[in-house]
Design an enzyme around this catalytic site. Sequence first.
Site, PDB file in Angstrom:
ATOM      1  N   SER A  49       0.813  -1.225   0.000  1.00  0.00           N
ATOM      2  CA  SER A  49       0.000   0.000   0.000  1.00  0.00           C
ATOM      3  C   SER A  49       0.847   1.275   0.000  1.00  0.00           C
ATOM      4  O   SER A  49       0.469   2.266  -0.629  1.00  0.00           O
ATOM      5  CB  SER A  49      -0.967  -0.001   1.183  1.00  0.00           C
ATOM      6  OG  SER A  49      -0.263  -0.195   2.391  1.00  0.00           O
ATOM      7  N   CYS A  79      -6.815  -6.390  -0.039  1.00  0.00           N
ATOM      8  CA  CYS A  79      -5.580  -6.346   0.753  1.00  0.00           C
ATOM      9  C   CYS A  79      -4.949  -4.948   0.771  1.00  0.00           C
ATOM     10  O   CYS A  79      -5.493  -4.059   1.413  1.00  0.00           O
ATOM     11  CB  CYS A  79      -4.634  -7.427   0.252  1.00  0.00           C
ATOM     12  SG  CYS A  79      -3.506  -7.969   1.522  1.00  0.00           S
ATOM     13  N   ARG A 106      -2.516  -2.939   9.455  1.00  0.00           N
ATOM     14  CA  ARG A 106      -1.640  -3.520   8.422  1.00  0.00           C
ATOM     15  C   ARG A 106      -0.859  -4.698   8.983  1.00  0.00           C
ATOM     16  O   ARG A 106      -0.506  -4.705  10.161  1.00  0.00           O
ATOM     17  CB  ARG A 106      -0.604  -2.497   7.952  1.00  0.00           C
ATOM     18  CG  ARG A 106      -1.142  -1.424   7.066  1.00  0.00           C
ATOM     19  CD  ARG A 106      -0.009  -0.532   6.592  1.00  0.00           C
ATOM     20  NE  ARG A 106       0.860  -1.214   5.640  1.00  0.00           N
ATOM     21  CZ  ARG A 106       2.044  -0.763   5.258  1.00  0.00           C
ATOM     22  NH1 ARG A 106       2.513   0.365   5.751  1.00  0.00           N
ATOM     23  NH2 ARG A 106       2.764  -1.445   4.399  1.00  0.00           N
ATOM     24  N   ILE A 133      -2.339 -12.926   2.585  1.00  0.00           N
ATOM     25  CA  ILE A 133      -0.890 -12.744   2.414  1.00  0.00           C
ATOM     26  C   ILE A 133      -0.487 -11.433   3.081  1.00  0.00           C
ATOM     27  O   ILE A 133      -0.832 -10.357   2.604  1.00  0.00           O
ATOM     28  CB  ILE A 133      -0.499 -12.716   0.918  1.00  0.00           C
ATOM     29  CG1 ILE A 133      -0.968 -13.995   0.219  1.00  0.00           C
ATOM     30  CG2 ILE A 133       1.014 -12.541   0.761  1.00  0.00           C
ATOM     31  CD1 ILE A 133      -0.849 -13.954  -1.292  1.00  0.00           C
ATOM     32  N   ARG A 134       0.214 -11.542   4.176  1.00  0.00           N
ATOM     33  CA  ARG A 134       0.605 -10.347   4.957  1.00  0.00           C
ATOM     34  C   ARG A 134      -0.567  -9.354   5.015  1.00  0.00           C
ATOM     35  O   ARG A 134      -0.447  -8.181   4.709  1.00  0.00           O
ATOM     36  CB  ARG A 134       1.873  -9.705   4.369  1.00  0.00           C
ATOM     37  CG  ARG A 134       3.070 -10.655   4.447  1.00  0.00           C
ATOM     38  CD  ARG A 134       4.338 -10.042   3.899  1.00  0.00           C
ATOM     39  NE  ARG A 134       4.611  -8.778   4.526  1.00  0.00           N
ATOM     40  CZ  ARG A 134       4.656  -7.596   3.873  1.00  0.00           C
ATOM     41  NH1 ARG A 134       4.472  -7.540   2.568  1.00  0.00           N
ATOM     42  NH2 ARG A 134       4.926  -6.503   4.514  1.00  0.00           N
ATOM     43  N   HIS A 168      -7.386 -12.460  -0.873  1.00  0.00           N
ATOM     44  CA  HIS A 168      -7.082 -12.354  -2.312  1.00  0.00           C
ATOM     45  C   HIS A 168      -7.955 -13.289  -3.156  1.00  0.00           C
ATOM     46  O   HIS A 168      -7.513 -14.388  -3.489  1.00  0.00           O
ATOM     47  CB  HIS A 168      -5.615 -12.738  -2.536  1.00  0.00           C
ATOM     48  CG  HIS A 168      -4.647 -11.723  -2.033  1.00  0.00           C
ATOM     49  ND1 HIS A 168      -4.123 -10.738  -2.826  1.00  0.00           N
ATOM     50  CD2 HIS A 168      -4.121 -11.537  -0.805  1.00  0.00           C
ATOM     51  CE1 HIS A 168      -3.294  -9.991  -2.118  1.00  0.00           C
ATOM     52  NE2 HIS A 168      -3.276 -10.457  -0.880  1.00  0.00           N
ATOM     53  N   GLU A 170      -8.465 -13.202  -6.173  1.00  0.00           N
ATOM     54  CA  GLU A 170      -7.834 -13.409  -7.485  1.00  0.00           C
ATOM     55  C   GLU A 170      -6.913 -14.627  -7.496  1.00  0.00           C
ATOM     56  O   GLU A 170      -6.503 -15.086  -8.554  1.00  0.00           O
ATOM     57  CB  GLU A 170      -7.073 -12.144  -7.924  1.00  0.00           C
ATOM     58  CG  GLU A 170      -5.762 -11.851  -7.208  1.00  0.00           C
ATOM     59  CD  GLU A 170      -5.921 -11.222  -5.827  1.00  0.00           C
ATOM     60  OE1 GLU A 170      -7.050 -11.203  -5.300  1.00  0.00           O
ATOM     61  OE2 GLU A 170      -4.914 -10.767  -5.265  1.00  0.00           O
TER      62      GLU A 170
HETATM   63  N1  GLN Z   1       1.183  -5.894   3.671  1.00  0.00           N
HETATM   64  C1  GLN Z   1       0.726  -5.151   2.551  1.00  0.00           C
HETATM   65  C2  GLN Z   1       0.522  -3.681   2.907  1.00  0.00           C
HETATM   66  O1  GLN Z   1       0.617  -3.328   4.018  1.00  0.00           O
HETATM   67  C3  GLN Z   1      -0.540  -5.734   1.991  1.00  0.00           C
HETATM   68  C4  GLN Z   1      -0.274  -7.132   1.527  1.00  0.00           C
HETATM   69  C5  GLN Z   1      -1.035  -7.551   0.311  1.00  0.00           C
HETATM   70  O2  GLN Z   1      -1.617  -6.732  -0.407  1.00  0.00           O
HETATM   71  N2  GLN Z   1      -0.979  -8.821   0.030  1.00  0.00           N
HETATM   72  O3  GLN Z   1       0.244  -2.893   2.085  1.00  0.00           O
END
Ligand code: GLN
Length: 185
Positions: A49, A79, A106, A133-134, A168, A170
Site C-alpha cells: 500500500s 488487501c 496492516r 498474504i501479509r 485475495h 484473485e
Molecule cells: N502488507 C501489505 C501492505 O501493508 C498488503 C499485503 C497484500 O496486499 N498482500 O500494504
Amino acid sequence: MVIGVLALQGDFIEHEKKLRECGAEVFEIRQRCDIERDFDGLVLPGGESTVIGKLLHELDLFESLRNKIIAGMPVLATCAGMILLAKRIENDNKVHFGTMKMTVRRNAYGRQLGSFRTQSEMKGVGNIPMTFIRAPYISETNGAEILAEVDGKAVAAREGNQIALAFHPELDECNMVYDYFLKSI
Ligand code: GLN
C-alpha cells in the site's frame, strides 16, 4: 461492463484474468490518460500500500481516482487496496484515499501467521476460499458494513459502492466475489 484495474504494482494481472472470466471488459490504469475514458468499476489490487499510494501521487492519479470513488464509482479493493480505502490505519499514520469509514491494521497477522488459507462465509456471496498474504484486518468500522469474519476479525466490508477484502479472491479458483462485484454495478 468495463472495469479499470489499477496496474501500478502488485497482483493486478490475476484480477484482470478473473474479471475477463466473468465477462467484463478490462483495461489497466497506469497513467493519467488511462482514466479519461468511461468505465463502470475500479479494482484496487493487493501489493504494497505504501508503494501504490506513493505512485498514485507521482503519476497524478490520486485526486481523480479519489473523486471518482467519492462520486460513487463501484470499487473492489483487496488487501493493500483495502488499506488504500481505509479512513484510518491503526499502525501507520498515513491515510490514502480514506473514503471508507473503517480502521484497518496492516500486516495484522504477524510474521509467522503472515500467510494462510481458510474458508468462510461472506454475506451476499456464500462460503468461499480466502487466501491471506501479509494481510490487514478491519479493527473497527464506523459506517462500513462487515461482510465476513475469520477468527473473530472482520476481513470484508462494504460501504455503498466500496467493497474491501483483506484476502485475495484473485488467487483462488472461485469466482463468486467477482460475480458479486459485477452484479453490484
Ligand atoms: N502488507 C501489505 C501492505 O501493508 C498488503 C499485503 C497484500 O496486499 N498482500 O500494504
